[in-house]
Design a protein around this motif. Structure first.
Motif, PDB file in Angstrom:
ATOM      1  N   THR A   1      39.303  98.704  38.207  1.00  0.00           N
ATOM      2  CA  THR A   1      39.337  97.673  39.248  1.00  0.00           C
ATOM      3  C   THR A   1      39.924  96.386  38.691  1.00  0.00           C
ATOM      4  N   LYS A   2      41.186  96.155  38.974  1.00  0.00           N
ATOM      5  CA  LYS A   2      41.890  94.983  38.457  1.00  0.00           C
ATOM      6  C   LYS A   2      41.502  93.713  39.215  1.00  0.00           C
ATOM      7  N   TYR A   3      41.192  93.867  40.509  1.00  0.00           N
ATOM      8  CA  TYR A   3      40.851  92.711  41.343  1.00  0.00           C
ATOM      9  C   TYR A   3      39.492  92.961  42.002  1.00  0.00           C
ATOM     10  N   PRO A   4      38.402  92.600  41.337  1.00  0.00           N
ATOM     11  CA  PRO A   4      37.064  92.944  41.848  1.00  0.00           C
ATOM     12  C   PRO A   4      36.558  91.995  42.937  1.00  0.00           C
ATOM     13  N   TRP A   5      37.262  91.995  44.059  1.00  0.00           N
ATOM     14  CA  TRP A   5      36.840  91.215  45.204  1.00  0.00           C
ATOM     15  C   TRP A   5      37.530  91.778  46.447  1.00  0.00           C
ATOM     16  N   ALA A   6      36.972  91.455  47.616  1.00  0.00           N
ATOM     17  CA  ALA A   6      37.569  91.865  48.886  1.00  0.00           C
ATOM     18  C   ALA A   6      38.653  90.861  49.285  1.00  0.00           C
ATOM     19  N   ARG A   7      39.385  91.191  50.330  1.00  0.00           N
ATOM     20  CA  ARG A   7      40.476  90.322  50.787  1.00  0.00           C
ATOM     21  C   ARG A   7      39.938  88.940  51.158  1.00  0.00           C
ATOM     22  N   GLY A   8      40.609  87.907  50.654  1.00  0.00           N
ATOM     23  CA  GLY A   8      40.216  86.541  50.962  1.00  0.00           C
ATOM     24  C   GLY A   8      39.075  86.014  50.132  1.00  0.00           C
ATOM     25  N   GLU A   9      38.640  86.779  49.127  1.00  0.00           N
ATOM     26  CA  GLU A   9      37.475  86.363  48.338  1.00  0.00           C
ATOM     27  C   GLU A   9      37.794  86.172  46.861  1.00  0.00           C
ATOM     28  N   ARG A  10      39.077  86.049  46.518  1.00  0.00           N
ATOM     29  CA  ARG A  10      39.420  85.824  45.115  1.00  0.00           C
ATOM     30  C   ARG A  10      38.885  84.462  44.674  1.00  0.00           C
ATOM     31  N   PRO A  11      38.111  84.409  43.608  1.00  0.00           N
ATOM     32  CA  PRO A  11      37.554  83.142  43.155  1.00  0.00           C
ATOM     33  C   PRO A  11      38.652  82.113  42.870  1.00  0.00           C
ATOM     34  N   GLY A  12      38.538  80.963  43.499  1.00  0.00           N
ATOM     35  CA  GLY A  12      39.493  79.891  43.277  1.00  0.00           C
ATOM     36  C   GLY A  12      40.810  80.036  44.008  1.00  0.00           C
ATOM     37  N   ASP A  13      41.048  81.173  44.669  1.00  0.00           N
ATOM     38  CA  ASP A  13      42.321  81.393  45.360  1.00  0.00           C
ATOM     39  C   ASP A  13      42.120  82.358  46.530  1.00  0.00           C
ATOM     40  N   PRO A  14      41.423  81.905  47.588  1.00  0.00           N
ATOM     41  CA  PRO A  14      41.135  82.815  48.709  1.00  0.00           C
ATOM     42  C   PRO A  14      42.374  83.254  49.479  1.00  0.00           C
ATOM     43  N   ASP A  15      43.505  82.582  49.294  1.00  0.00           N
ATOM     44  CA  ASP A  15      44.730  82.973  49.992  1.00  0.00           C
ATOM     45  C   ASP A  15      45.533  84.035  49.239  1.00  0.00           C
ATOM     46  N   SER A  16      45.047  84.450  48.083  1.00  0.00           N
ATOM     47  CA  SER A  16      45.777  85.437  47.295  1.00  0.00           C
ATOM     48  C   SER A  16      45.903  86.758  48.051  1.00  0.00           C
ATOM     49  N   PRO A  17      47.089  87.379  48.011  1.00  0.00           N
ATOM     50  CA  PRO A  17      47.245  88.686  48.661  1.00  0.00           C
ATOM     51  C   PRO A  17      46.639  89.824  47.854  1.00  0.00           C
ATOM     52  N   LYS A  18      46.193  89.541  46.629  1.00  0.00           N
ATOM     53  CA  LYS A  18      45.646  90.574  45.761  1.00  0.00           C
ATOM     54  C   LYS A  18      44.152  90.745  45.992  1.00  0.00           C
ATOM     55  N   PHE A  19      43.728  91.993  46.197  1.00  0.00           N
ATOM     56  CA  PHE A  19      42.309  92.302  46.316  1.00  0.00           C
ATOM     57  C   PHE A  19      42.093  93.756  45.939  1.00  0.00           C
ATOM     58  N   GLY A  20      40.847  94.135  45.701  1.00  0.00           N
ATOM     59  CA  GLY A  20      40.583  95.457  45.151  1.00  0.00           C
ATOM     60  C   GLY A  20      39.718  96.373  45.982  1.00  0.00           C
ATOM     61  N   VAL A  21      39.330  95.959  47.195  1.00  0.00           N
ATOM     62  CA  VAL A  21      38.464  96.829  48.000  1.00  0.00           C
ATOM     63  C   VAL A  21      38.640  96.500  49.479  1.00  0.00           C
ATOM     64  N   TYR A  22      38.700  97.551  50.297  1.00  0.00           N
ATOM     65  CA  TYR A  22      38.704  97.388  51.746  1.00  0.00           C
ATOM     66  C   TYR A  22      37.265  97.258  52.239  1.00  0.00           C
ATOM     67  N   GLU A  23      37.130  96.727  53.441  1.00  0.00           N
ATOM     68  CA  GLU A  23      35.800  96.488  53.998  1.00  0.00           C
ATOM     69  C   GLU A  23      34.975  97.771  54.088  1.00  0.00           C
ATOM     70  N   ASP A  24      35.589  98.870  54.525  1.00  0.00           N
ATOM     71  CA  ASP A  24      34.804 100.091  54.701  1.00  0.00           C
ATOM     72  C   ASP A  24      34.520 100.820  53.393  1.00  0.00           C
ATOM     73  N   ASP A  25      35.022 100.303  52.270  1.00  0.00           N
ATOM     74  CA  ASP A  25      34.686 100.867  50.965  1.00  0.00           C
ATOM     75  C   ASP A  25      33.716  99.974  50.190  1.00  0.00           C
ATOM     76  N   LEU A  26      33.147  98.964  50.857  1.00  0.00           N
ATOM     77  CA  LEU A  26      32.245  98.035  50.169  1.00  0.00           C
ATOM     78  C   LEU A  26      30.977  98.696  49.630  1.00  0.00           C
ATOM     79  N   PRO A  27      30.398  99.721  50.288  1.00  0.00           N
ATOM     80  CA  PRO A  27      29.182 100.320  49.718  1.00  0.00           C
ATOM     81  C   PRO A  27      29.367 100.836  48.299  1.00  0.00           C
ATOM     82  N   VAL A  28      30.443 101.589  48.042  1.00  0.00           N
ATOM     83  CA  VAL A  28      30.644 102.100  46.690  1.00  0.00           C
ATOM     84  C   VAL A  28      31.059 100.977  45.751  1.00  0.00           C
ATOM     85  N   PHE A  29      31.814  99.996  46.254  1.00  0.00           N
ATOM     86  CA  PHE A  29      32.209  98.864  45.423  1.00  0.00           C
ATOM     87  C   PHE A  29      30.971  98.099  44.946  1.00  0.00           C
TER      88      PHE A  29
END
Length: 452
Positions: free
Chosen positions: A188-216
């Motif tokens: 997991t290179k980007y351990p956050w959901a879309r819009g939740e990157r620490p310090g940069d919520p506008d980043s297009p990079k994220f590592g989990v979709y909403e419906d995969d949050l339970p396993v994440f």
């Protein structure tokens, strides 16, 4: 792993975690080797991370990377003898070799780091980042698309290996490859959901979709929010090293990069302009990049005057080896200076990469970007690829489940709403190779035109 299956509290039976790092101790415990669904080992004596590595190596998703272009596509205009540029698969194998050795030198379990490196690009769609952008546009109303988030989804849900019973309904539910917690975290290179990157919520990079949050959330139990584990940092730097060096090598082989041009000030300025904001932070002083490039040009092994001859190819191969060793040794030395001896793993340390090494790596990326990816004919190629993805997505939307592979057809039929059905279409397109995407596009668009 869609949240319908609850993991058990007791880890599955596993062999000892590691036969010993180079320092003789293991930094991994039962929580690290726990699997979402506990299962016995078919071959006792293997470590948990050896099992993880074997599962990824034998996966169909890894094999499909052989049909996905890295930078230089086979058959594109270039030197006639350049018949075997790298694919996503060969890049992943090379990244794994770099990461395994660097990780072992720092005390990580080498099988764990290799698993992460082999897995890191598995979710990339056809046509690389160009396809990724087109799929993100198509998926904008169902959570978007990101290759790293797709990799996690593939490892934990899509790749068929392990199924469990849903305790509520009794049906079988896929848990993907059912890798250990540490292996999934390391991938997991980007351990956050879309819009939740620490310090940069506008980043297009994220590592989990909403419906995969339970396993994440299971993977990230007790992990510091937004922080990647040490093995993921090793994987990330190994990825940077492998693709910067090898993209440069492929560009030389294909005849797109002339090392002599890097001696001219106007050419250098264009390379630095590409690097700033894309490969180094905006505001970086171009002189830092000039110094980095000059350090590389001053090395006796630098491939000056490359002409494609056997001797030149041997010198270039030596240069790639020298560059990889240079970048890895810089990180190893700086990390040991910061953290001292002993095995480094999970959340006990952070990988330290000196600014000079990062600048040199960034310059190589920018050179490949400027002379390979920004070639005049490339934009026409990319535009055509975007059309293929957009029209394929539209055709599948209109005709699904027709056009879907059996695995995705069943998921489409069982999806509870339009959002979930659209995600299945995204999963299907992402699983295609470059060639199979074009083939399915032809099949479906001709079918639409003829009404069949």
């Amino acid at each position: 792993m869609d949240g319908t299956h609850e993991p058990r509290d007791t880890p599955g039976r596993t062999a000892p975690v590691h036969g010993g790092t180079e320092h003789g101790t293991t930094p991994y415990g039962p929580r690290d080797t726990e699997r979402w669904d506990p299962e016995p080992d078919k071959r006792p004596g293997r470590t948990a991370f050896q099992r993880d590595r074997a599962r990824v190596l034998h996966s169909a998703a890894l094999r499909r990377l052989a049909g996905k272009t890295q930078v230089v596509a086979p058959g594109t205009r270039g030197r006639a003898w350049d018949a075997s540029p790298r694919t996503r698969l060969t890049h992943s194998l090379e990244c794994a070799q770099v990461g395994r050795e660097l990780g072992a030198a720092l005390g990580c379990d080498p099988d764990l780091v290799e698993t992460a490196c082999l897995s890191h690009d598995m979710g990339h769609p056809p046509f690389g980042h160009n396809g990724e952008q087109a799929l993100d546009d198509f998926a904008s109303d169902c959570g978007g698309f990101e290759g790293n988030a797709q990799s996690l989804r593939l490892l934990t849900r899509i790749e068929p290996k392990r199924f469990v019973r849903d305790p509520r309904g009794g049906e079988l539910v896929s848990v993907g490859l059912n890798l250990t917690r540490a292996a999934l975290d390391a991938s997991t290179k980007y351990p956050w959901a879309r819009g939740e990157r620490p310090g940069d919520p506008d980043s297009p990079k994220f590592g989990v979709y909403e419906d995969d949050l339970p396993v994440f959330e299971w993977i990230r139990q007790d992990a510091p929010p937004g922080r990647t584990c040490f093995e993921a940092q090793v994987m990330d730097w190994s990825d940077d090293v492998a693709y910067s060096v090898h993209d440069f090598e492929d560009g030389l082989h294909a005849g797109h990069i002339d090392p002599a041009r890097l001696l001219a000030d106007p050419e250098r300025a264009e390379v630095f302009q590409v690097a700033i904001g894309r490969y180094v932070p905006a505001g970086t002083d171009p002189q830092e990049l000039a110094d980095a490039l000059d350090r590389l040009l001053a090395q006796e092994w630098w491939p000056h005057g490359y002409d494609g001859s056997a001797l030149a190819q041997a010198r270039l191969k030596d240069a790639t080896s020298q560059l990889i060793g240079r970048f890895c040794q810089a990180a190893e030395t700086a990390t040991r200076r910061e953290h001292g001896p002993g095995p480094l793993a999970r959340y006990t340390a952070g990988l330290v990469v000196p600014p000079g090494a990062r600048a040199e790596c960034a310059v190589l990326k920018a050179v490949a970007d400027r002379y390979v990816m920004q070639r005049a004919e490339q934009e026409a190629i990319r535009a055509g690829q975007r059309v293929v993805i957009a029209e394929l997505a539209a055709a599948l939307t209109a005709r699904a489940p027709y056009g879907l592979e059996p695995q995705f057809r069943l998921l489409f039929d069982e999806a509870p709403d339009d959002r979930a059905r659209k995600r299945v279409l995204v999963d299907q397109i992402a699983a295609l190779t470059d060639a199979s995407a074009r083939s399915l596009h032809r099949t479906l668009t001709v079918a639409r035109q003829t009404g069949t």
